[in-house]
Design a protein around this motif. Structure first.
Motif, PDB file in Angstrom:
ATOM      1  N   SER A   1       3.837  -2.613   0.281  1.00 41.93           N
ATOM      2  CA  SER A   1       3.846  -3.464  -0.581  1.00 41.93           C
ATOM      3  C   SER A   1       2.108  -2.911  -1.032  1.00 41.93           C
ATOM      4  CB  SER A   1       3.309  -4.694  -0.857  1.00 41.93           C
ATOM      5  OG  SER A   1       3.047  -5.394  -1.976  1.00 41.93           O
ATOM      6  N   GLN A   2       1.092  -2.798   0.087  1.00 45.13           N
ATOM      7  CA  GLN A   2       0.023  -2.281  -0.436  1.00 45.13           C
ATOM      8  C   GLN A   2       0.101  -0.689  -0.985  1.00 45.13           C
ATOM      9  OE1 GLN A   2      -1.875  -4.197   4.051  1.00 45.13           O
ATOM     10  NE2 GLN A   2      -3.847  -3.836   2.306  1.00 45.13           N
ATOM     11  N   ILE A   3       0.479  -0.017   0.038  1.00 41.82           N
ATOM     12  CA  ILE A   3       0.927   1.792  -0.183  1.00 41.82           C
ATOM     13  C   ILE A   3       1.389   1.896  -1.967  1.00 41.82           C
ATOM     14  CG2 ILE A   3       2.134   2.947   0.538  1.00 41.82           C
ATOM     15  CD1 ILE A   3       1.859   2.656   3.513  1.00 41.82           C
ATOM     16  N   LEU A   4       2.207   0.929  -1.977  1.00 35.04           N
ATOM     17  CA  LEU A   4       2.759   0.992  -3.509  1.00 35.04           C
ATOM     18  C   LEU A   4       1.797   0.829  -4.628  1.00 35.04           C
ATOM     19  CD1 LEU A   4       5.777   1.571  -4.975  1.00 35.04           C
ATOM     20  CD2 LEU A   4       5.916  -0.699  -4.698  1.00 35.04           C
ATOM     21  N   ASP A   5       0.602   0.247  -4.172  1.00 33.37           N
ATOM     22  CA  ASP A   5      -0.408  -0.739  -4.973  1.00 33.37           C
ATOM     23  C   ASP A   5      -1.865   0.790  -4.928  1.00 33.37           C
ATOM     24  OD1 ASP A   5       0.535  -2.070  -6.611  1.00 33.37           O
ATOM     25  OD2 ASP A   5       0.303  -3.685  -5.605  1.00 33.37           O
ATOM     26  N   ASN A   6      -1.746   0.904  -3.927  1.00 36.00           N
ATOM     27  CA  ASN A   6      -2.901   1.790  -3.402  1.00 36.00           C
ATOM     28  C   ASN A   6      -2.131   3.103  -2.648  1.00 36.00           C
ATOM     29  OD1 ASN A   6      -4.893   3.609  -2.558  1.00 36.00           O
ATOM     30  ND2 ASN A   6      -6.119   0.894  -1.845  1.00 36.00           N
ATOM     31  N   PRO A   7      -1.556   4.352  -2.626  1.00 35.81           N
ATOM     32  CA  PRO A   7      -1.566   5.005  -1.899  1.00 35.81           C
ATOM     33  C   PRO A   7      -2.136   6.162  -1.476  1.00 35.81           C
ATOM     34  CG  PRO A   7      -1.533   5.857  -4.635  1.00 35.81           C
ATOM     35  CD  PRO A   7      -1.895   4.552  -4.519  1.00 35.81           C
ATOM     36  N   ASP A   8      -2.953   6.159  -1.911  1.00 33.34           N
ATOM     37  CA  ASP A   8      -4.672   6.426  -0.340  1.00 33.34           C
ATOM     38  C   ASP A   8      -4.861   5.887   0.330  1.00 33.34           C
ATOM     39  OD1 ASP A   8      -6.196   8.553  -2.783  1.00 33.34           O
ATOM     40  OD2 ASP A   8      -7.288   6.938  -2.729  1.00 33.34           O
ATOM     41  N   LEU A   9      -3.863   4.731   0.796  1.00 32.57           N
ATOM     42  CA  LEU A   9      -3.828   4.215   1.990  1.00 32.57           C
ATOM     43  C   LEU A   9      -3.331   5.281   3.261  1.00 32.57           C
ATOM     44  CD1 LEU A   9      -3.549   0.709   1.107  1.00 32.57           C
ATOM     45  CD2 LEU A   9      -5.754   1.855   1.998  1.00 32.57           C
ATOM     46  N   ILE A  10      -2.243   5.682   3.357  1.00 27.63           N
ATOM     47  CA  ILE A  10      -1.611   6.590   3.609  1.00 27.63           C
ATOM     48  C   ILE A  10      -2.507   7.677   4.225  1.00 27.63           C
ATOM     49  CG2 ILE A  10       0.202   8.594   3.405  1.00 27.63           C
ATOM     50  CD1 ILE A  10       1.837   7.296   0.857  1.00 27.63           C
ATOM     51  N   ASN A  11      -3.194   8.315   3.748  1.00 24.25           N
ATOM     52  CA  ASN A  11      -4.061   9.084   4.460  1.00 24.25           C
ATOM     53  C   ASN A  11      -5.804   8.752   5.022  1.00 24.25           C
ATOM     54  OD1 ASN A  11      -2.308  11.704   4.256  1.00 24.25           O
ATOM     55  ND2 ASN A  11      -2.764  11.081   1.703  1.00 24.25           N
ATOM     56  N   GLN A  12      -5.344   7.317   5.012  1.00 25.79           N
ATOM     57  CA  GLN A  12      -6.505   6.842   5.290  1.00 25.79           C
ATOM     58  C   GLN A  12      -6.836   5.941   7.213  1.00 25.79           C
ATOM     59  OE1 GLN A  12      -8.570   3.104   3.747  1.00 25.79           O
ATOM     60  NE2 GLN A  12      -8.445   2.362   5.818  1.00 25.79           N
ATOM     61  N   PRO A  13      -7.586   7.319   8.002  1.00 27.29           N
ATOM     62  CA  PRO A  13      -7.016   7.291   9.600  1.00 27.29           C
ATOM     63  C   PRO A  13      -6.768   6.025   9.588  1.00 27.29           C
ATOM     64  CG  PRO A  13      -9.476   8.413   8.464  1.00 27.29           C
ATOM     65  CD  PRO A  13      -8.444   8.416   7.607  1.00 27.29           C
ATOM     66  N   GLY A  14      -6.009   5.710  10.445  1.00 27.05           N
ATOM     67  CA  GLY A  14      -5.875   4.304  11.108  1.00 27.05           C
ATOM     68  C   GLY A  14      -5.284   3.719  10.709  1.00 27.05           C
ATOM     69  N   PHE A  15      -4.612   3.451   9.454  1.00 25.55           N
ATOM     70  CA  PHE A  15      -4.004   2.506   8.463  1.00 25.55           C
ATOM     71  C   PHE A  15      -2.301   2.827   8.873  1.00 25.55           C
ATOM     72  CE2 PHE A  15      -1.788   1.038   4.514  1.00 25.55           C
ATOM     73  CZ  PHE A  15      -2.666  -0.047   4.637  1.00 25.55           C
ATOM     74  N   LEU A  16      -1.754   3.600   9.065  1.00 29.21           N
ATOM     75  CA  LEU A  16      -0.473   3.363   9.970  1.00 29.21           C
ATOM     76  C   LEU A  16      -0.712   4.924  11.027  1.00 29.21           C
ATOM     77  CD1 LEU A  16       0.999   4.406   6.398  1.00 29.21           C
ATOM     78  CD2 LEU A  16       1.321   2.283   8.000  1.00 29.21           C
ATOM     79  N   PRO A  17       0.387   4.654  12.063  1.00 24.63           N
ATOM     80  CA  PRO A  17       0.567   6.151  12.527  1.00 24.63           C
ATOM     81  C   PRO A  17       1.215   6.824  12.142  1.00 24.63           C
ATOM     82  CG  PRO A  17       1.571   3.183  13.563  1.00 24.63           C
ATOM     83  CD  PRO A  17       1.176   3.382  11.953  1.00 24.63           C
ATOM     84  N   ASP A  18       1.176   7.395  12.962  1.00 28.47           N
ATOM     85  CA  ASP A  18       1.787   9.238  12.449  1.00 28.47           C
ATOM     86  C   ASP A  18       3.337   8.749  11.687  1.00 28.47           C
ATOM     87  OD1 ASP A  18      -0.770  10.253  13.239  1.00 28.47           O
ATOM     88  OD2 ASP A  18      -0.542  10.919  14.654  1.00 28.47           O
ATOM     89  N   ALA A  19       3.850   8.581  13.141  1.00 27.83           N
ATOM     90  CA  ALA A  19       5.515   8.734  12.435  1.00 27.83           C
ATOM     91  C   ALA A  19       6.081   7.641  11.615  1.00 27.83           C
ATOM     92  CB  ALA A  19       5.951   8.103  13.792  1.00 27.83           C
ATOM     93  N   ALA A  20       4.968   6.893  11.318  1.00 25.30           N
ATOM     94  CA  ALA A  20       5.080   5.499  10.282  1.00 25.30           C
ATOM     95  C   ALA A  20       4.724   6.426   9.113  1.00 25.30           C
ATOM     96  CB  ALA A  20       4.623   4.304  10.254  1.00 25.30           C
ATOM     97  N   ARG A  21       3.366   7.603   8.829  1.00 27.76           N
ATOM     98  CA  ARG A  21       2.849   7.599   7.862  1.00 27.76           C
ATOM     99  C   ARG A  21       4.274   9.159   7.396  1.00 27.76           C
ATOM    100  NH1 ARG A  21      -1.160   9.171  10.344  1.00 27.76           N
ATOM    101  NH2 ARG A  21      -2.692   7.446   9.108  1.00 27.76           N
ATOM    102  N   GLY A  22       4.551   8.816   8.689  1.00 22.49           N
ATOM    103  CA  GLY A  22       5.685  10.757   7.935  1.00 22.49           C
ATOM    104  C   GLY A  22       6.729  10.080   7.103  1.00 22.49           C
ATOM    105  N   ILE A  23       7.449   8.944   7.453  1.00 32.39           N
ATOM    106  CA  ILE A  23       8.480   8.014   6.439  1.00 32.39           C
ATOM    107  C   ILE A  23       7.725   7.714   5.521  1.00 32.39           C
ATOM    108  CG2 ILE A  23       9.774   6.173   7.317  1.00 32.39           C
ATOM    109  CD1 ILE A  23      10.064   6.003  10.355  1.00 32.39           C
ATOM    110  N   VAL A  24       6.234   7.139   5.404  1.00 36.82           N
ATOM    111  CA  VAL A  24       6.515   7.030   3.647  1.00 36.82           C
ATOM    112  C   VAL A  24       6.181   7.963   3.351  1.00 36.82           C
ATOM    113  CG1 VAL A  24       4.963   5.528   3.079  1.00 36.82           C
ATOM    114  CG2 VAL A  24       5.716   4.841   5.415  1.00 36.82           C
ATOM    115  N   LYS A  25       5.506   8.976   3.623  1.00 38.29           N
ATOM    116  CA  LYS A  25       6.141  10.173   3.152  1.00 38.29           C
ATOM    117  C   LYS A  25       6.704  10.538   2.485  1.00 38.29           C
ATOM    118  CE  LYS A  25       0.334  12.113   3.934  1.00 38.29           C
ATOM    119  NZ  LYS A  25      -0.050  13.586   4.493  1.00 38.29           N
ATOM    120  N   ALA A  26       7.378  10.998   3.168  1.00 39.62           N
ATOM    121  CA  ALA A  26       8.866  11.311   2.902  1.00 39.62           C
ATOM    122  C   ALA A  26       9.483  10.432   1.882  1.00 39.62           C
ATOM    123  CB  ALA A  26       9.750  11.200   4.451  1.00 39.62           C
TER     124      ALA A  26
END
Length: 583
Positions: free
Chosen positions: A478-503
């Protein structure tokens, strides 16, 4: 927007002008070089700040919505601006006829200044969008008034030279806008994208107030003159646009498609359109859209070509940066440089267009229709390349090439569409046809962004619901949906989760790009319904015997397209200059 030749409508066809009634000499002839340069400081700045405001925001919008935790309203940053421009634009020319050029231009600059200041100091997203709408109301008259003033000052043979200065302002804004937006966003704050307007508009206001002193005509009764303004038609036109764009942008996300809000707004839009058309046909003394223009198939086709072109262009202009910054993790500066591939190609095409048109004159087909078919085809090809090939693994150089191809198609399509609208109407209707062409393009911009924003939001929500809570917490999504900058913020998501969200962002943006292909395809289809100029329709001659005067029309492989454009524009501008209040 160009001036409306109201004096022509007042003079009967069999009535001749006396010497006293003849238009006065154009005042530009009496101006010295220094005075002309002084006037152009104000006019070029007015054009520059208006054009810059449209391009500088494209690379900053992701950061703006992220800061306000309002990415759901991403498309509304340009939509609020465009709806306001569409609302105000039809009235600026008419009010300038009555109140004078300078007061109306000053009004537009002041409102634009207030809106820019509001955006720069906005505390939240609703306030920001309201301020964008205020800025749009002001911007609705800046560019149009600049071109009208040039038409008032100089004869037709000199207008292209002076209009070139304004085109230079457009070109400079197109090139600088995305890069400046990226620099401000990365190195300072996105608020500078709006604060920069304050000193520039201030300088423009001083230049206009001190230097732009133009002759005026006497008004016997402002009340009678104001009655000529089609306020009722303008109101229902705004209602039609707003009540259409709102449910398109908010339906499926904030409101269900079958919700009362969506249904009621669509009904109000349809009723407002019906009332608007009735006012144009039966009520308005000087309607926004004269009935005779609605009977011109070639003109309608040119308008709707611009409408669907606008839907495609604005979608790529605002969603390619989302791809660059969210999916590929580019900085706003790099994203802005990438966007230059589209805007730079449009600018380059503007410089080369005259040569393309001359080459088309030698083909055995109507040159304007040929140019439009080629332009729309390249525009569609570029859209297909972007929509079908953009993946995270596509090399950056290939992306730039595809964007360049798309930009070349954009430049050729928009130039030819505007010319196609000019050459198929009588000289007295040139200003109105051109003004409404701009209106239709802006309507396409607003509609395209509303639709693409709704698609992106809906597909992202559906995709996020498929992500297991064990992989990414729903509150985090929900946070990412409102603020997509969080996806590339270091430490906010594990690498595997970041890849799934970016997909999920990849799938959603690819769908937006594929829908945009359809917009470009419809523009190509509608473009085939445009009409060639009268000379081309009649095999190199027209009703006035121009064939004989020009030595056979096509004897030298020329069809007279450029002559038609210059003749029509010249007649419109000269007729207008005699009846306009240019104080």
């Amino acid at each position: 927007m160009s001036p409306e030749p109201t004096s022509v409508e007042k003079v009967d066809a069999d009535q001749t002008m006396t010497a006293a009634e003849a238009p006065p000499p154009l005042p530009g002839a009496a101006l010295g070089t220094k005075r002309i340069l002084s006037i152009f400081v104000g006019l070029v700045l007015a054009v520059f700040v208006s054009a810059l405001d449209e391009t500088i925001v494209a690379t900053a919008s992701v950061k703006i919505t992220s800061d306000f935790n309002a990415f759901a309203l991403y498309s509304w940053i340009p939509v609020s601006y465009l709806v306001a421009i569409n609302s105000a634009q039809p009235l600026y020319g008419k009010f300038s006829d009555i109140l004078g050029r300078r007061p109306v231009l000053v009004f537009g600059l002041v409102i634009f200044l207030l809106g820019s200041a509001g955006c720069g100091w906005a505390p939240n997203m609703p306030f920001f969008l309201a301020a964008r709408a205020v800025a749009g109301i002001g911007a609705g008259g800046l560019v149009g008034m600049a071109y009208i003033i040039i038409s008032d000052l100089f004869p037709i043979e000199q207008c292209p030279k002076y209009q070139g200065f304004l085109s230079g302002g457009f070109a400079l804004a197109a090139v600088l806008g995305p890069v400046l937006g990226g620099v401000f966003t990365s190195e300072a704050t996105w608020r500078w994208c709006f604060w920069i307007n304050l000193p520039m508009v201030g300088i423009t206001l001083v230049a206009v107030l001190l230097l732009l002193n133009l002759p005026s005509r006497k008004i016997n009764s402002y009340v009678n003159e104001l009655k000529r303004v089609d306020v009722i038609g303008a109101f229902f036109l705004v209602a039609t646009i707003a009540c259409l764009v709102l449910p398109l942008g908010l339906g499926g996300n904030f409101w269900r498609w079958n919700s009362p809000q969506v249904i009621v707004l669509f009904i109000i839009s349809a009723l407002s359109l019906a009332i608007f058309l009735w006012v144009q046909l039966r009520v308005a003394a000087e309607p926004i859209i004269p009935v005779r223009l609605l009977k011109n198939v070639g003109l309608i086709a040119a308008w709707f070509t611009l409408f669907f072109y606008g839907m495609a262009f604005i979608t790529f202009l605002y969603y390619v940066p989302v791809w660059s910054q969210v999916v590929e993790g580019m900085t706003p500066i790099t994203s802005g440089l990438q966007l230059l591939a589209i805007l730079g190609a449009i600018v380059i095409n503007g410089f080369l267009y005259e040569h393309f048109l001359k080459l088309a004159d030698y083909l055995p087909f109507p040159p304007l229709r040929t140019m439009l078919a080629v332009g729309c085809s390249i525009h569609l090809l570029g859209a297909i390349l972007i929509g079908s090939t953009f993946t995270p693994h596509l090399p950056k150089g290939v992306q730039v090439v595809f964007l360049l191809i798309y930009g070349l198609g954009c430049g050729m399509t928009i130039q030819t569409s505007f010319i196609s609208a000019v050459v198929v109407v009588d000289p007295m209707d040139i200003a109105m046809a051109n003004s409404l062409a701009v209106l239709f393009q802006n309507l396409g911009d607003a509609t395209g962004l509303a639709i693409s924003g709704a698609i992106l939001r809906a597909t992202l929500q559906a995709g996020f619901r498929k992500i297991s809570a064990d992989v990414v917490n729903p509150s985090t999504l929900s946070q990412i949906l409102d603020n997509p900058d969080l996806i590339n913020q270091p430490g906010f998501l594990p690498d595997a989760a970041r890849g799934i969200v970016k997909a999920q962002f990849v799938k959603s943006l690819q769908l937006v790009f594929r829908v945009t292909i359809a917009f470009a395809g419809v523009a190509l289809i509608v473009g085939f319904f445009t009409r060639p100029p009268p000379k081309e329709q009649k095999g190199g001659s027209d009703a006035n015997g121009d064939n004989e005067e020009n030595g056979g029309g096509e004897a030298n492989g020329r069809t007279g397209v450029e002559d038609d454009v210059e003749k029509n524009l010249g007649s419109s501008k000269r007729e207008s200059s005699g009846s306009m209040d240019t104080s």
